[in-house]
Design a protein around this motif. Sequence first.
Motif, PDB file in Angstrom:
ATOM      1  N   GLU A  11     -17.327  25.450 -17.030  1.00 23.63           N
ATOM      2  CA  GLU A  11     -18.709  25.604 -16.594  1.00 23.63           C
ATOM      3  C   GLU A  11     -19.152  27.066 -16.557  1.00 23.63           C
ATOM      4  N   GLU A  17     -21.512  28.127 -24.903  1.00 22.95           N
ATOM      5  CA  GLU A  17     -22.754  28.254 -25.665  1.00 22.95           C
ATOM      6  C   GLU A  17     -22.457  28.755 -27.078  1.00 22.95           C
ATOM      7  N   ASP A  49     -20.102  20.081 -19.330  1.00 24.38           N
ATOM      8  CA  ASP A  49     -20.287  21.502 -19.610  1.00 24.38           C
ATOM      9  C   ASP A  49     -21.097  21.711 -20.885  1.00 24.38           C
ATOM     10  N   ALA A  53     -24.657  23.596 -20.961  1.00 29.37           N
ATOM     11  CA  ALA A  53     -24.879  24.697 -21.894  1.00 29.37           C
ATOM     12  C   ALA A  53     -26.083  24.415 -22.788  1.00 29.37           C
ATOM     13  N   ARG A  56     -29.213  25.183 -20.873  1.00 25.98           N
ATOM     14  CA  ARG A  56     -29.467  26.625 -20.799  1.00 25.98           C
ATOM     15  C   ARG A  56     -29.988  27.152 -22.136  1.00 25.98           C
TER      16      ARG A  56
END
Length: 87
Positions: A11, A17, A49, A53, A56
């Motif tokens: 995380e 990413e 996760d 990502a 985000r």
Amino acid sequence: MQDQPSQVLGEGDPRVERAIILQFLRDDHEHRWSRAELEVEISNIDALDINDALARLDQNGIVQISGESVWASRAVRRLDELGLIAI
């Protein structure tokens, strides 16, 4: 050569990413990916996760999301075409 254990990413790790973006820029896959395909390709990352990502990256305009389909934004693709993203 000694085998090294695969590293599990977690995380908030920016490498999650990066791993996602690298998948999107592959030449051997369509531009759009399903979340399930991403989970298979980067199996050392937990699905939650990956979803965090992606959220985000979406907030920052780096990816586009429509339902279960995800892909790199036009800007990211253009930067890759210009050779500004080194893999």
